[in-house]
Design an enzyme around this catalytic site. Sequence first.
Site, PDB file in Angstrom:
ATOM      1  N   GLY A  91       0.791  -1.231   0.000  1.00 25.91           N
ATOM      2  CA  GLY A  91       0.000   0.000   0.000  1.00 25.91           C
ATOM      3  C   GLY A  91       0.818   1.274   0.000  1.00 25.91           C
ATOM      4  O   GLY A  91       0.274   2.363   0.195  1.00 25.91           O
ATOM      5  N   HIS A 151       8.385   6.405   5.482  1.00 27.62           N
ATOM      6  CA  HIS A 151       7.637   7.219   6.443  1.00 27.62           C
ATOM      7  C   HIS A 151       6.878   6.337   7.405  1.00 27.62           C
ATOM      8  O   HIS A 151       6.431   5.252   7.050  1.00 27.62           O
ATOM      9  CB  HIS A 151       6.692   8.205   5.743  1.00 27.62           C
ATOM     10  CG  HIS A 151       5.791   7.572   4.726  1.00 27.62           C
ATOM     11  ND1 HIS A 151       6.220   7.259   3.457  1.00 27.62           N
ATOM     12  CD2 HIS A 151       4.499   7.190   4.784  1.00 27.62           C
ATOM     13  CE1 HIS A 151       5.228   6.715   2.772  1.00 27.62           C
ATOM     14  NE2 HIS A 151       4.160   6.645   3.556  1.00 27.62           N
TER      15      HIS A 151
HETATM   16  P1  5GP Z   1       1.701   5.648   1.963  1.00 20.24           P
HETATM   17  O1  5GP Z   1       0.476   5.062   1.311  1.00 20.24           O
HETATM   18  O2  5GP Z   1       2.820   5.864   0.977  1.00 20.24           O
HETATM   19  O3  5GP Z   1       2.113   4.900   3.183  1.00 20.24           O
HETATM   20  O4  5GP Z   1       1.237   7.043   2.515  1.00 20.24           O
HETATM   21  C1  5GP Z   1       1.505   8.263   1.893  1.00 20.24           C
HETATM   22  C2  5GP Z   1       0.779   9.323   2.682  1.00 20.24           C
HETATM   23  O5  5GP Z   1       1.309  10.574   2.301  1.00 20.24           O
HETATM   24  C3  5GP Z   1      -0.732   9.355   2.432  1.00 20.24           C
HETATM   25  O6  5GP Z   1      -1.418   9.180   3.663  1.00 20.24           O
HETATM   26  C4  5GP Z   1      -0.955  10.745   1.832  1.00 20.24           C
HETATM   27  O7  5GP Z   1      -2.149  11.343   2.289  1.00 20.24           O
HETATM   28  C5  5GP Z   1       0.280  11.511   2.289  1.00 20.24           C
HETATM   29  N1  5GP Z   1       0.709  12.563   1.376  1.00 20.24           N
HETATM   30  C6  5GP Z   1       0.926  12.435   0.023  1.00 20.24           C
HETATM   31  N2  5GP Z   1       1.367  13.593  -0.491  1.00 20.24           N
HETATM   32  C7  5GP Z   1       1.447  14.467   0.551  1.00 20.24           C
HETATM   33  C8  5GP Z   1       1.857  15.839   0.634  1.00 20.24           C
HETATM   34  O8  5GP Z   1       2.233  16.493  -0.343  1.00 20.24           O
HETATM   35  N3  5GP Z   1       1.823  16.414   1.868  1.00 20.24           N
HETATM   36  C9  5GP Z   1       1.413  15.731   2.968  1.00 20.24           C
HETATM   37  N4  5GP Z   1       1.408  16.403   4.134  1.00 20.24           N
HETATM   38  N5  5GP Z   1       1.034  14.437   2.927  1.00 20.24           N
HETATM   39  C10 5GP Z   1       1.048  13.816   1.726  1.00 20.24           C
END
Ligand code: 5GP
Length: 107
Positions: free
Chosen positions: A92, A99
């Site tokens: 996912g 992160h």
């Molecule tokens: P992943 O699915 O990769 O674990 O989560 C990525 C997260 O990054 C998602 O919850 C999404 O909402 C967040 N996200 C994506 N782009 C940005 C952004 O430009 N700024 C912030 N603050 N969050 C972001």
Amino acid sequence: MNNCIFCKIAAGEIPSAKVYEDSDMLCFKDINPAAPVHLLLIPKIHFDSLAHAQAEHQTLLGKMMLKVPQIAAEAGLSNGFKTLINTGKGGGQEVFHLHIHIMGTPA
Ligand code: 5GP
Ligand code: ZN
């Protein structure tokens, strides 16, 4: 050319709602929160995912994990919180800069 959105956030090139920063890491609010408090903790250096972490990242990852409960407490999550690390497309992961999600509801 590094086109990583979280590297740009770490460099201050893209704005974010920061809640914690030191020389190693940055924590900011998720732009699309899945909980009343939804934070993302990133290392300032880039690596794609937990599956890309190397022995040289051991101290950094340890510092990040120990910082999580402090950040959660300061965000009001005194009753507990969830952490999540999505790894790889099958896990996912959408942003390929490691992160840690920190999520919860203030007590
Ligand atoms: P992943 O699915 O990769 O674990 O989560 C990525 C997260 O990054 C998602 O919850 C999404 O909402 C967040 N996200 C994506 N782009 C940005 C952004 O430009 N700024 C912030 N603050 N969050 C972001
Ligand atoms: Zn990056």
